[in-house]
Motif scaffolding. Sequence first.
Motif, mmCIF file in Angstrom:
data_model
loop_
_atom_site.group_PDB
_atom_site.id
_atom_site.type_symbol
_atom_site.label_atom_id
_atom_site.label_comp_id
_atom_site.label_asym_id
_atom_site.label_seq_id
_atom_site.Cartn_x
_atom_site.Cartn_y
_atom_site.Cartn_z
ATOM 1 N N GLY A 138 0.996 -1.213 0.424
ATOM 2 C CA GLY A 138 0.343 0.227 -0.257
ATOM 3 C C GLY A 138 0.593 1.123 -0.309
ATOM 4 N N ALA A 139 0.613 2.099 -0.588
ATOM 5 C CA ALA A 139 1.577 3.447 -0.916
ATOM 6 C C ALA A 139 1.703 4.196 0.467
ATOM 7 N N ALA A 157 4.645 7.879 -3.110
ATOM 8 C CA ALA A 157 4.686 7.025 -3.538
ATOM 9 C C ALA A 157 3.365 6.301 -4.329
ATOM 10 N N ILE A 158 3.659 5.325 -4.852
ATOM 11 C CA ILE A 158 2.253 5.081 -5.577
ATOM 12 C C ILE A 158 1.944 4.006 -4.644
ATOM 13 N N GLY A 159 0.229 3.551 -4.992
ATOM 14 C CA GLY A 159 -0.001 2.503 -4.265
ATOM 15 C C GLY A 159 -0.288 0.895 -5.345
ATOM 16 N N PRO A 160 -1.144 0.176 -5.000
ATOM 17 C CA PRO A 160 -1.132 -1.002 -5.279
ATOM 18 C C PRO A 160 -2.740 -0.380 -7.377
ATOM 19 N N ALA A 161 -2.941 0.475 -6.809
ATOM 20 C CA ALA A 161 -3.089 1.110 -8.236
ATOM 21 C C ALA A 161 -2.916 1.405 -9.395
ATOM 22 N N LYS A 192 5.748 3.361 -15.611
ATOM 23 C CA LYS A 192 7.052 3.841 -15.162
ATOM 24 C C LYS A 192 8.360 2.586 -14.347
ATOM 25 N N ARG A 193 7.444 1.950 -13.877
ATOM 26 C CA ARG A 193 7.666 1.149 -12.850
ATOM 27 C C ARG A 193 8.357 2.111 -11.532
ATOM 28 N N LEU A 194 7.476 3.104 -11.247
ATOM 29 C CA LEU A 194 8.137 3.918 -10.479
ATOM 30 C C LEU A 194 7.891 3.776 -9.079
ATOM 31 N N LYS A 195 8.053 3.130 -8.490
ATOM 32 C CA LYS A 195 7.158 2.968 -6.611
ATOM 33 C C LYS A 195 7.215 4.121 -5.647
ATOM 34 N N ALA A 196 8.457 4.146 -6.311
ATOM 35 C CA ALA A 196 8.264 5.952 -5.475
ATOM 36 C C ALA A 196 9.562 7.190 -5.646
ATOM 37 N N ILE A 197 9.760 8.161 -5.160
ATOM 38 C CA ILE A 197 10.635 9.330 -4.759
ATOM 39 C C ILE A 197 10.870 9.094 -3.916
ATOM 40 N N GLU A 331 -17.042 10.441 10.090
ATOM 41 C CA GLU A 331 -15.683 9.026 10.299
ATOM 42 C C GLU A 331 -15.756 8.436 9.221
ATOM 43 N N ALA A 332 -16.269 8.065 8.910
ATOM 44 C CA ALA A 332 -16.642 7.339 7.046
ATOM 45 C C ALA A 332 -16.201 7.048 6.607
ATOM 46 N N ILE A 333 -16.535 8.890 6.033
ATOM 47 C CA ILE A 333 -15.369 9.614 4.815
ATOM 48 C C ILE A 333 -14.120 9.441 4.833
ATOM 49 N N SER A 334 -13.766 9.964 6.550
ATOM 50 C CA SER A 334 -12.245 9.825 6.704
ATOM 51 C C SER A 334 -11.487 8.587 6.804
ATOM 52 N N TYR A 335 -12.583 7.393 6.532
ATOM 53 C CA TYR A 335 -11.883 6.190 6.778
ATOM 54 C C TYR A 335 -11.239 6.081 4.764
ATOM 55 N N MET A 336 -12.648 6.627 5.054
ATOM 56 C CA MET A 336 -13.049 6.493 2.748
ATOM 57 C C MET A 336 -11.655 6.870 2.641
ATOM 58 N N ASN A 337 -11.029 8.415 2.710
ATOM 59 C CA ASN A 337 -10.064 8.580 1.912
ATOM 60 C C ASN A 337 -8.679 8.174 2.464
ATOM 61 N N TYR A 338 -8.481 7.520 4.076
ATOM 62 C CA TYR A 338 -7.592 6.883 3.846
ATOM 63 C C TYR A 338 -7.051 5.511 3.021
ATOM 64 N N LEU A 339 -8.457 5.368 2.753
ATOM 65 C CA LEU A 339 -8.583 3.615 2.133
ATOM 66 C C LEU A 339 -7.816 4.104 0.857
ATOM 67 N N CYS A 340 -8.295 5.376 0.303
ATOM 68 C CA CYS A 340 -7.803 5.710 -0.652
ATOM 69 C C CYS A 340 -6.299 6.360 -1.150
ATOM 70 N N TYR A 341 -5.794 6.647 -0.221
ATOM 71 C CA TYR A 341 -4.809 6.753 0.067
ATOM 72 C C TYR A 341 -3.494 5.662 0.334
ATOM 73 N N GLU A 342 -4.349 4.634 0.773
ATOM 74 C CA GLU A 342 -3.157 3.269 1.110
ATOM 75 C C GLU A 342 -3.537 2.410 -0.529
ATOM 76 N N LEU A 343 -4.503 2.282 -0.679
ATOM 77 C CA LEU A 343 -4.734 1.888 -2.779
ATOM 78 C C LEU A 343 -4.190 2.910 -3.633
ATOM 79 N N GLY A 344 -3.686 3.872 -3.161
ATOM 80 C CA GLY A 344 -3.359 4.552 -3.994
ATOM 81 C C GLY A 344 -4.162 5.586 -5.265
ATOM 82 N N ILE A 345 -5.685 5.481 -5.094
ATOM 83 C CA ILE A 345 -6.482 6.259 -5.475
ATOM 84 C C ILE A 345 -7.013 7.655 -5.663
#
Length: 596
Positions: A138-139, A157-161, A192-197, A331-345
């Motif tokens: 995850g990102a 960094a990018i995530g699985p997305a 570019k297969r570039l995971k992170a800077i 609370e739900a919106i914040s969690y969805m936002n967290y999930l988007c970050y971790e997945l990288g979308i």
Amino acid sequence: MTTYRLAFVDLSANNVDYITLSWDDVSGFIGGRGLGVALVYRNSASADALAGDNLLCVMTGPLTGSGFPMANRLTFIFISPMTNTIAWANTGGYAGAELRNAGVDGIVVKGVSERPCYLYVSRGVVEVRDASSLWGRGAVDAVMAFRHMHGDCRVLAIGPAGERLVKIATVVNDTGRSSGVRHGVGCVMGSKRLKAIVIRGSPRPEAKPADASRFIQRLKEAQSRIRASHLLNHENGLLAVYGTPIAVEALGSNDAIPVKNYRETTLPEYSRLGGRAMAEGVLINRMTCSYCPVSCRRETASSQAYSFRVEGPDYAQISSLGSNCMVMDLEAISYMNYLCYELGIDPIEAGNALAMLAEASELGYVEEGLRWGDVERMLGLLRAMALREEGLGEVLSYGACRAAEDLGCPELSMSVKGITIQNTDPRVEPAWGLLNAVESFGGAVHIWVYGQLIQSLAKLGVDVRIRDFNDAWEVASESYRKQVEVAVLDSLQVCAFSSYAIPLETLAGALEAMLGRKLDAGQLEYAGLSILEAEKLVNEVRGINWSSPLPRRFLEEEIPSGRHRGRVCELNPLLREYSGVAKHPTPPLEAIPKLL
Ligand code: SF4
């Protein structure tokens, strides 16, 4: 600073070269966004977005990291896999200043690495290193792993997305800060297969002014203007105290907030999603970016229905994942936002795509789609789109525009040039409609210019410098003026919120002292005109017109209720006035080197 030091990374050849440009070379574009656009025009204007020759420019500006207030941005410029246009993704935090403190003013990446890699930047050197062991992580998780490996560093960094070439993939800046990082920049990094800077700068600012005492004068002037601002003052400014979610109160109280895929603009219980509700609920911390006394960033956490600790959500994420999908729970919106970050979308595009799906489901285009406000289903769909799971996951992974076409209801996508608009409704805010139609990047406009917001903020007690405007010529000329101003800010790499307090004259004075060269606000404005023109030229090469149609909803469907009931966006008169107002200088593109 009178030179601009670029690292040119060829991932296919596993090679890094360094190029030094003089201020005379880059002055027509300032730096940051402007220089990135010029580099793309000169080198990759016709590139396929996912091909190795699509340059990914990671740019700072001449004031980044200088200590000047709010000068901390970092901008990605590239050809977007979502819109096929020139694209911009802008982020604050600490990475921009860190990059300059590491002795590099910008990185230009081409090619495709043979195996997953990351760039490690330190002491003026950029190295390509193996990231195979972190591919698939995850990102946010990857950011923490890089910090574990390299100590005190900044990570993009990018995530699985991004790894799966999801078109709406984003880049996470440290553990958040992705609200302006749209247009599928994570997909380009993944291609570019570039995971992170990973950036590790020296602890002291490297950007030293040529005339230190004049620079400090300008810096103090900017600080005192920020202190005097009802919006930005650290102790009592509304943006500072409540963060960007204060826009929920401003726009919600004015019936100007996106509701149910932009079908409506009225949300009686808007205050449940606003900055004050956040302060009383999930907020745990105010955060800031380097050299910013405002601290508008939020950190939220919970261990109740959902367990998370994350930066944000910002207003744009609340209105996309929240009001636009009828989720009335921070609370739900914040969690969805967290999930988007971790997945990288991109949380904004993801939220708007889900809003489109909910409407498509209600109208019978999709079976077993999504009901308004169904958070558990939304969480599953966010994962599915990031991982490109067969069915709706794959369909939604392209963003709302392509997904709506695939589902047989293109009219339900609230997109311009293939990316969804954000923040407010063009039927309420004519300037917002115009800006979305004419910005070269498409719908992801970040120019807070519109009158209804200004009126709303004024009602909340904010003394804003931008006045409201009424007729088509005023809307067009003020929108164009603001476009030019933001192009300058994005190229200096100063946060756009600074425009509520700091005039261009002060910024020009700071840059003059930094460079030790004569310079005034007029020259910066002229560069802003050239930057807008260069962006249009890139799009012209790609066969894309300077203006794009807005979704039919905004042009033909009347707002059904509330104080703006019956309104549609009258775009054509605005476009006519705009084409008379916009100037067409010849950008000095030949001064920018060919790298390919
Ligand atoms: S105003 Fe907010 S987004 Fe802008 S630099 Fe300051 S903390 Fe960052």
